[in-house]
Scaffold this motif. Structure first.
Motif, mmCIF file in Angstrom:
data_model
loop_
_atom_site.group_PDB
_atom_site.id
_atom_site.type_symbol
_atom_site.label_atom_id
_atom_site.label_comp_id
_atom_site.label_asym_id
_atom_site.label_seq_id
_atom_site.Cartn_x
_atom_site.Cartn_y
_atom_site.Cartn_z
ATOM 1 N N TYR A 1 3.882 6.031 -2.211
ATOM 2 C CA TYR A 1 5.204 6.487 -2.800
ATOM 3 C C TYR A 1 5.011 6.479 -4.207
ATOM 4 C CZ TYR A 1 10.348 5.905 -2.911
ATOM 5 O OH TYR A 1 11.753 6.176 -3.217
ATOM 6 N N GLY A 2 4.015 5.932 -4.703
ATOM 7 C CA GLY A 2 3.805 6.238 -6.345
ATOM 8 C C GLY A 2 4.182 5.188 -7.325
ATOM 9 N N LEU A 3 4.758 3.965 -6.875
ATOM 10 C CA LEU A 3 5.450 2.803 -7.709
ATOM 11 C C LEU A 3 3.790 2.406 -8.376
ATOM 12 C CD1 LEU A 3 8.151 1.468 -6.024
ATOM 13 C CD2 LEU A 3 8.193 3.474 -7.449
ATOM 14 N N LYS A 4 4.301 1.552 -9.564
ATOM 15 C CA LYS A 4 3.069 1.063 -10.270
ATOM 16 C C LYS A 4 3.233 -0.424 -9.976
ATOM 17 C CE LYS A 4 1.523 4.876 -12.127
ATOM 18 N NZ LYS A 4 0.066 5.291 -11.739
ATOM 19 N N LEU A 5 2.334 -1.253 -9.879
ATOM 20 C CA LEU A 5 2.311 -2.756 -9.781
ATOM 21 C C LEU A 5 2.064 -3.162 -11.218
ATOM 22 C CD1 LEU A 5 1.879 -5.009 -7.879
ATOM 23 C CD2 LEU A 5 -0.337 -4.882 -8.096
ATOM 24 N N HIS B 1 9.752 -4.277 -13.916
ATOM 25 C CA HIS B 1 10.012 -4.029 -12.765
ATOM 26 C C HIS B 1 11.202 -3.488 -12.298
ATOM 27 C CE1 HIS B 1 11.598 -8.088 -12.167
ATOM 28 N NE2 HIS B 1 12.115 -7.740 -10.755
ATOM 29 N N SER B 2 11.334 -2.463 -11.224
ATOM 30 C CA SER B 2 12.562 -2.259 -10.608
ATOM 31 C C SER B 2 12.737 -2.268 -9.245
ATOM 32 C CB SER B 2 12.942 -0.420 -10.908
ATOM 33 O OG SER B 2 11.760 0.389 -10.490
ATOM 34 N N LEU B 3 11.518 -2.809 -8.724
ATOM 35 C CA LEU B 3 11.431 -3.247 -7.131
ATOM 36 C C LEU B 3 10.680 -4.273 -6.915
ATOM 37 C CD1 LEU B 3 12.165 -2.058 -4.049
ATOM 38 C CD2 LEU B 3 9.856 -1.398 -4.042
ATOM 39 N N LYS B 4 11.263 -5.426 -6.317
ATOM 40 C CA LYS B 4 10.695 -6.596 -6.066
ATOM 41 C C LYS B 4 10.457 -6.757 -4.577
ATOM 42 C CE LYS B 4 10.925 -11.750 -6.646
ATOM 43 N NZ LYS B 4 11.641 -12.939 -7.171
ATOM 44 N N LEU B 5 9.285 -6.740 -4.255
ATOM 45 C CA LEU B 5 8.573 -6.509 -2.804
ATOM 46 C C LEU B 5 8.199 -8.086 -2.335
ATOM 47 C CD1 LEU B 5 8.197 -4.758 -0.309
ATOM 48 C CD2 LEU B 5 5.680 -4.444 -1.264
ATOM 49 N N THR B 6 8.926 -8.679 -1.683
ATOM 50 C CA THR B 6 8.656 -10.108 -1.178
ATOM 51 C C THR B 6 8.369 -10.394 0.181
ATOM 52 O OG1 THR B 6 10.228 -10.710 -2.832
ATOM 53 C CG2 THR B 6 9.624 -12.288 -1.104
ATOM 54 N N ARG B 7 7.188 -11.215 0.361
ATOM 55 C CA ARG B 7 6.632 -11.412 1.805
ATOM 56 C C ARG B 7 7.749 -12.485 2.453
ATOM 57 N NH1 ARG B 7 0.872 -11.674 1.761
ATOM 58 N NH2 ARG B 7 0.065 -11.790 -0.342
ATOM 59 N N SER B 8 8.046 -11.864 3.593
ATOM 60 C CA SER B 8 9.109 -12.683 4.409
ATOM 61 C C SER B 8 8.786 -12.567 5.897
ATOM 62 C CB SER B 8 10.529 -12.023 3.809
ATOM 63 O OG SER B 8 11.376 -12.529 4.837
ATOM 64 N N ASP B 9 9.529 -13.263 6.582
ATOM 65 C CA ASP B 9 9.471 -13.123 8.138
ATOM 66 C C ASP B 9 10.466 -12.039 8.712
ATOM 67 O OD1 ASP B 9 11.677 -14.576 7.799
ATOM 68 O OD2 ASP B 9 11.246 -16.341 9.142
ATOM 69 N N ASP C 1 0.946 -1.381 0.096
ATOM 70 C CA ASP C 1 0.109 -0.111 -0.020
ATOM 71 C C ASP C 1 1.027 1.250 -0.017
ATOM 72 O OD1 ASP C 1 -2.320 1.546 0.563
ATOM 73 O OD2 ASP C 1 -1.478 2.049 2.250
ATOM 74 N N PHE C 2 1.897 1.209 0.802
ATOM 75 C CA PHE C 2 2.507 2.326 0.973
ATOM 76 C C PHE C 2 3.322 2.589 -0.498
ATOM 77 C CE2 PHE C 2 7.381 3.623 1.002
ATOM 78 C CZ PHE C 2 7.342 4.789 1.461
ATOM 79 N N ALA D 1 5.500 -8.753 -5.205
ATOM 80 C CA ALA D 1 4.992 -7.878 -6.105
ATOM 81 C C ALA D 1 5.997 -7.358 -6.744
ATOM 82 C CB ALA D 1 3.953 -6.939 -5.285
ATOM 83 N N TYR D 2 5.915 -6.921 -8.216
ATOM 84 C CA TYR D 2 6.726 -6.486 -9.006
ATOM 85 C C TYR D 2 6.369 -4.942 -9.318
ATOM 86 C CZ TYR D 2 8.076 -11.361 -9.369
ATOM 87 O OH TYR D 2 8.665 -12.530 -9.012
ATOM 88 N N LEU D 3 6.989 -4.024 -9.002
ATOM 89 C CA LEU D 3 6.746 -2.335 -8.948
ATOM 90 C C LEU D 3 7.831 -1.810 -9.865
ATOM 91 C CD1 LEU D 3 6.365 -2.330 -5.234
ATOM 92 C CD2 LEU D 3 4.341 -2.403 -7.004
ATOM 93 N N ARG D 4 7.419 -0.616 -10.443
ATOM 94 C CA ARG D 4 8.386 0.158 -11.115
ATOM 95 C C ARG D 4 7.745 1.626 -10.901
ATOM 96 N NH1 ARG D 4 5.512 1.728 -15.299
ATOM 97 N NH2 ARG D 4 7.053 2.375 -16.593
ATOM 98 N N ALA D 5 8.750 2.428 -11.026
ATOM 99 C CA ALA D 5 8.472 3.940 -11.196
ATOM 100 C C ALA D 5 7.964 4.398 -12.769
ATOM 101 C CB ALA D 5 9.822 4.515 -11.067
ATOM 102 N N TRP D 6 7.217 5.537 -12.898
ATOM 103 C CA TRP D 6 6.555 5.675 -14.058
ATOM 104 C C TRP D 6 7.418 5.717 -15.268
ATOM 105 C CZ3 TRP D 6 7.744 10.382 -16.539
ATOM 106 C CH2 TRP D 6 8.118 11.436 -15.798
ATOM 107 N N ASP D 7 8.855 6.260 -15.390
ATOM 108 C CA ASP D 7 9.522 6.159 -16.405
ATOM 109 C C ASP D 7 10.678 4.904 -16.394
ATOM 110 O OD1 ASP D 7 9.763 7.000 -19.019
ATOM 111 O OD2 ASP D 7 11.394 8.540 -18.237
ATOM 112 N N ASP D 8 10.593 3.949 -15.518
ATOM 113 C CA ASP D 8 11.359 2.858 -15.719
ATOM 114 C C ASP D 8 11.069 1.876 -16.775
ATOM 115 O OD1 ASP D 8 12.952 3.061 -13.439
ATOM 116 O OD2 ASP D 8 11.359 2.353 -12.092
ATOM 117 N N TYR D 9 11.684 1.690 -17.785
ATOM 118 C CA TYR D 9 11.412 0.960 -19.006
ATOM 119 C C TYR D 9 10.969 -0.578 -18.830
ATOM 120 C CZ TYR D 9 16.164 -1.068 -19.713
ATOM 121 O OH TYR D 9 17.304 -1.881 -19.717
ATOM 122 N N GLU D 10 11.763 -1.223 -17.740
ATOM 123 C CA GLU D 10 11.656 -2.545 -17.565
ATOM 124 C C GLU D 10 10.385 -2.960 -16.737
ATOM 125 O OE1 GLU D 10 15.493 -4.937 -17.164
ATOM 126 O OE2 GLU D 10 15.972 -3.084 -15.978
#
Length: 323
Positions: free
Chosen positions: A35-39, A58-66, A29-30, A47-56
């Protein structure tokens, strides 16, 4: 080194960072709403996220963990041949090698290896370019990748890792990634307090600073770049409105001259918004800028003293032994 064949150009850019969170829904959610990244996509664990002008994809991989902290750091090679050259250099380096993986939702097979401090890296060539699936994601201008919302960072910029020996980390980066060093902090005790690296003409894509918390393989922060400084001032109000912990800033770093704002996302990982202006390292024979301990005691560029948590907070937190 023969700068005409500088091995740093075997790699094109910092591609993505995997971050662990033990509060997945809150973190997601943050990163999206505030923060404004796109799913771009999601599976059972990430979850695979990217900023609005990242061409790939995803640029952030957010992973569930303990736990929290960094899962891995990824660079894209400049070509298939460059990837082969780097792999041979890494295999001959003596550093820990994990070998080839099948890849991920956003890219093809990747070669993984590890620094002496527990941080896992990967390099790859084959990638998935982002394609808007909905009209709301589609950019009105053809030369930008997608529309934007929230704090609206433009692209992934850099990350900062912690290590107990910055000099050894420098050797790892120069040997395995072919990185150039642009700025360093030279401590009075002879150790390096910090080192800033680049593999293209950006001032830096990765920084390493000295671990003061007794941790191993820890993350200091991940940074996305805004289009302009005003975006960071607006983001500060946005974070305030949404109850996000603002750690320090907005202000300007002395090292690298970056305008900055640091916050903690819900799981405790430190995230930065930054703007480096138009500063690039165009000189092929650049000599690192050296900051002394006395220089750093002066504080940031405009005199703001670095707060204590900036030296001690990293993820995952260090478990203190019971007395």
């Amino acid at each position: 080194m023969n700068h005409a064949t500088n091995p740093s150009f075997d790699l094109a850019h910092l591609a993505h960072v995997e971050i662990y969170t033990d509060r997945f829904e809150d973190s997601l959610d943050f990163f999206t709403r505030i923060y404004g990244l796109k799913l771009s996509g999601q599976d059972e664990t990430s979850a695979y996220l990217r900023a609005w002008d990242d061409y790939e994809f995803h640029s952030l991989k957010l992973t569930r963990s303990d736990r929290t902290g960094v899962g891995h750091v990824a660079y894209r090679a400049a070509s298939p041949e460059a990837l082969e050259r780097r792999v041979k250099a890494i295999e001959a380096s003596g550093y820990k090698v994990h070998g080839w993986t099948e890849g991920d939702l956003g890219h093809g097979h990747a070669f993984r290896f590890e620094d002496p401090f527990g941080h896992v890296f990967e390099i790859y060539w084959e990638t998935t370019w982002f394609e808007a699936q909905e009209d709301a994601e589609r950019a009105a201008l053809k030369n930008t990748a997608s529309a934007f919302t929230g704090a609206a960072p433009r692209r992934i910029d850099h990350l900062n890792l912690l290590s107990s020996d910055v000099t050894e980390f420098r050797r790892f980066m120069e040997t395995c990634l072919g990185s150039r060093v642009t700025e360093i902090i030279q401590l009075d005790n002879g150790r390096l307090g910090g080192c800033w690296f680049t593999i293209n003409n950006k001032t830096y894509d990765l920084a390493c600073t000295e671990e003061h918390g007794g941790g191993h393989g820890r993350l200091h922060h991940v940074t996305y770049a805004t289009d302009q400084r005003e975006d960071i001032l607006r983001a500060a109000d946005l974070f305030l409105q949404n109850g996000v912990h603002i750690e320090t800033g907005p202000h300007k770093h002395a090292v690298q001259g970056t305008f900055f704002l640091y916050v903690w996302e819900p799981a405790g990982n430190r995230v930065e918004l930054a703007n480096a202006g138009a500063r690039l390292i165009l000189a092929p024979d650049w000599e690192p800028v050296v900051w002394t301990q006395a220089d750093r005691m002066k504080g940031q560029a405009w005199g703001l003293k670095t707060i204590e948590s900036f030296h001690t907070h990293g993820t995952p937190p260090v478990q203190k032994a019971e007395a």
